[in-house]
Design an enzyme around this catalytic site. Structure first.
Site, short mmCIF file in Angstrom:
data_model
loop_
_atom_site.label_atom_id
_atom_site.label_comp_id
_atom_site.label_asym_id
_atom_site.label_seq_id
_atom_site.Cartn_x
_atom_site.Cartn_y
_atom_site.Cartn_z
N HIS A 159 0.79 -1.24 0.00
CA HIS A 159 0.00 0.00 0.00
C HIS A 159 0.82 1.29 0.00
O HIS A 159 0.27 2.36 -0.26
CB HIS A 159 -0.92 0.00 1.23
CG HIS A 159 -2.27 0.59 0.98
ND1 HIS A 159 -2.49 1.63 0.12
CD2 HIS A 159 -3.48 0.28 1.50
CE1 HIS A 159 -3.78 1.94 0.11
NE2 HIS A 159 -4.40 1.13 0.93
N TYR A 210 -13.83 5.48 10.19
CA TYR A 210 -13.03 5.94 9.05
C TYR A 210 -13.63 5.37 7.78
O TYR A 210 -13.85 4.17 7.67
CB TYR A 210 -11.59 5.44 9.24
CG TYR A 210 -10.61 5.73 8.13
CD1 TYR A 210 -9.63 6.70 8.28
CD2 TYR A 210 -10.64 5.01 6.94
CE1 TYR A 210 -8.69 6.95 7.27
CE2 TYR A 210 -9.72 5.26 5.92
CZ TYR A 210 -8.76 6.22 6.09
OH TYR A 210 -7.84 6.47 5.10
N SER A 257 -12.60 5.60 3.74
CA SER A 257 -11.59 6.10 2.81
C SER A 257 -12.25 6.76 1.61
O SER A 257 -13.20 6.23 1.03
CB SER A 257 -10.70 4.94 2.34
OG SER A 257 -9.75 5.39 1.42
N THR A 303 -5.66 10.13 -0.29
CA THR A 303 -7.00 9.87 0.23
C THR A 303 -7.34 10.92 1.28
O THR A 303 -6.46 11.60 1.80
CB THR A 303 -7.10 8.48 0.90
OG1 THR A 303 -6.16 8.42 1.98
CG2 THR A 303 -6.83 7.37 -0.09
#
Length: 656
Positions: free
Chosen positions: A367, A482, A484, A495
């Site tokens: 990532h 959260y 994204s 993001t």
């Protein structure tokens, strides 16, 4: 939240009737609009106004805090707004003005990823699992592997030759995803082309991350990793039974090898009947990054530099697994693809294409180099092409005329006792982590995309409302959440966090769970519509770079890098709490996607990968067994959607 435009056009064929040495074979696309045409005119990620960030921050804290704690947080925020905040804002703007080629968040965000020392599987690497080919014969492992690899290479060559169509989000595809749009925008100068696209209500997306897809590896180093890239490599890293192979897939001129040749080479690997690797070296990539860095350095010292270079430079990793999926119980396969037992993976590669014995396929990606935009584009492009126009078929004959032993070679490592012990330790450590992880799956057909459309309500807001209601049912409280959201509409955007737990969702959850003086379905529906409206606005704000999380992250980074004492806002326990995301959620919308998943971001949290399809909604929920009851949460989630469905079915649809 990440939603990408339609899958792009590919040529259709039932059999490969053209010459496979032609450009038609070498390239997936030949765009009319130059691939990077919009890049120069993409707007820069805005730095929000300080007062708006503080306002948004307090709005997100409101449903989470008791009155006394909220008053303290508001006092700290107000003081920050008039003291340290303006100074940090000025420093952030000054740095941003000196780096106009990028975004204010890009460098510190890369740095954050590369400095984290936790293992990549579960903590960082997400999973996208692909739908099966509707034709059973094409799900043969060898056949599907070869077709997916060919399409991957065609995508890569189109990308590297800048022949991919630019990524554009079409607000109304019927009006903008057209010949006229391509003609007009391609004729416009690059420096204004993005604004010409806006006139069509089409939004070009940043493509800077695409370079990280192929020929890249995250290399562990003590303190901070680095990303290595090689644009000249011609081979894949292939892992089978823990053994690592280098398989050449491009010829000396850089052209994709013939389909029959690639079919033969992958068959050779699948037919290599060596025992399962006694010391599967890939397990080391599951370790703590500092631990792995020290082991890797020792590997180089004892004569494995060439082997490591072969791995690092590979175009991507191909994992050939032996498992099969049960569609009614997909969790074991999702687990295998997300983290597995570590023996058949190299988690450091930019991405791994995994293909199981029954043709189940997926992408596990590292990532740090980028977010889901580039990966999902690649993912859905190769899926669409292999379904609509594969290059190898059940009757394709294998043929490899190469006489060089170098086109397929097993990568051998020189291992001493220290490395063997490290592999055992890595396996034990990885097993202890995966044994502690729980994964549960919900598929609910009482609500779907079509129902939400008829009910005139946002599907994403409904799914997020379900998460809030489920947690409230389970724990009678509300926690930091959260979601994204991509900021790829800006140059080097990454993001932004969308905060789905709002005062409106809190009021709805409390009202629908209240036993005394229950509200009518129409009253609950009005509250639900308020949640949806606010959710839509927060999503729009986040996508336009107008959230608060990344801005505060950047301001805090300014304090840290300029030796400024940490402001009161960042020392407030409420700031630490809202960044301890109990519910971490992400959605991907694609017809290619069977399921997506990732691990919890905190020990006592849930990781929720979700999507809503035309016929159902689905969620893959991960949690740590000693901290959360994932099965109970999914039961509460089903109950939550049943309650929401009752409101939708029994209420009057509001007029627009």
């Amino acid at each position: 939240m990440l939603r990408l435009p339609r899958s792009l056009i590919v040529c259709h064929r039932t059999k490969s009737t053209h010459s496979v040495s032609s450009d038609e074979y070498q390239y997936m696309q030949r765009t009319r609009i130059p691939m990077l045409h919009f890049q120069a005119s993409l707007p820069r990620l805005p730095i929000p106004k300080l007062d708006k960030t503080c306002e948004r921050y307090l709005a997100a804290q409101k449903p989470l805090l008791i009155d006394e704690a909220y008053r303290k947080t508001k006092d700290n925020t107000d003081r920050f707004l008039t003291t340290d905040g303006p100074k940090l804002q000025q420093l952030l703007k000054q740095k941003d003005s000196k780096n106009k080629h990028t975004s204010y968040i890009s460098e510190p965000w890369f740095d954050m990823y590369l400095r984290d020392r936790v293992p990549l599987p579960i903590n960082y690497n997400p999973l996208l699992m692909m739908n099966h080919d509707p034709r059973p014969a094409y799900n043969d492992q060898l056949l599907r592997t070869t077709n997916l690899v060919i399409s991957s290479l065609r995508f890569m060559k189109s990308l590297r030759s800048q022949l991919l169509e630019p990524e554009v989000f079409h607000l109304n595809p019927a009006k903008s995803d057209t010949h006229a749009f391509r003609t007009v925008t391609s004729l416009a100068p690059s420096l204004i082309s993005t604004y010409v696209a806006y006139a069509f209500k089409a939004f070009p997306l940043d493509m800077s991350q695409y370079q990280g897809l192929f020929g890249a590896t995250r290399i562990p180093e003590t303190g901070k990793d680095r990303i290595y890239r090689n644009v000249k490599s011609r081979h894949l890293l292939v892992i089978r039974n823990g053994h690592i192979y280098s398989v050449t897939v491009l010829d000396q001129a850089g052209n994709i090898e013939q389909p029959a040749t690639l079919l033969a080479r992958f068959k050779h690997v699948l037919d290599d009947n060596v025992p399962i690797a006694e010391n599967p070296i890939g397990l080391l990539t599951t370790e703590n990054r500092d631990t792995w860095a020290k082991i890797r350095y020792h590997l180089s010292e004892i004569g494995n530099e060439k082997a490591l270079r072969e791995i690092d430079s590979a175009l991507f990793c191909l994992c050939l697994d032996d498992g099969t999926i049960n569609p009614e119980h997909p969790i074991p396969t999702i687990k295998d693809f997300l983290f597995g037992n570590g023996t058949n993976r190299w988690f450091d590669k930019s991405f791994s294409l995994i293909v199981s014995k029954d043709g189940t396929a997926g992408i596990n990606f590292e990532h740090s180099w980028g977010d889901g935009v580039a990966v999902l584009r690649y993912f859905q492009e190769i899926y669409k092409e292999t379904i609509a126009a594969p290059f190898v078929h059940p009757d394709t004959l294998q043929k490899d005329t190469s006489r060089s032993v170098d086109v397929i070679k097993r990568i051998e490592f020189n291992l001493d006792d220290r490395i063997k012990d490290a592999i055992i330790a890595a396996q034990n450590h990885h097993n202890s982590i995966i044994d502690s992880l729980d994964m549960n799956y919900l598929k609910y057909d009482g609500i779907n995309k079509n129902i939400c459309k008829k009910q005139r309500i946002s599907p994403d807001s409904i799914m997020q409302l379900g998460f809030q209601l489920a947690f409230y049912k389970q724990h009678s409280k509300f926690v930091p959440t959260y979601e994204s959201c991509s900021t790829a509409a800006f140059r080097h955007g990454r993001t932004e966090t969308m905060r789905p737990c709002t005062v409106a969702t809190k009021e709805f959850c409390e009202a629908i769970e209240r036993k005394s003086n229950p509200l009518s379905s129409n009253e609950l529906r009005a509250m639900m519509d308020k949640c949806s409206s606010l959710h839509g606005q927060l999503t729009k704000d986040a996508a336009m770079g107008q959230g608060f999380d990344r801005h505060l992250f950047g301001l805090r980074h300014m304090a840290e890098t300029n030796d400024i004492p940490m402001p009161c806002l960042f020392q407030d326990p409420a700031y630490a709490a809202i960044n301890h995301n109990i519910l971490s959620t992400s959605t991907l919308s694609s017809p290619a996607l069977l399921a997506g998943g990732f691990g919890p971001v905190v020990q006592d949290g849930y990781g929720i990968g979700y999507n809503i399809q035309d016929g159902f909604l689905g969620s893959v929920v991960t949690s740590y067994k000693s901290h959360r009851n994932g099965r109970e949460f999914v039961d509460c989630l089903r109950s939550a959607y049943e309650d929401i469905a009752k409101v939708l079915n029994n209420s009057t649809i509001p007029s627009k």
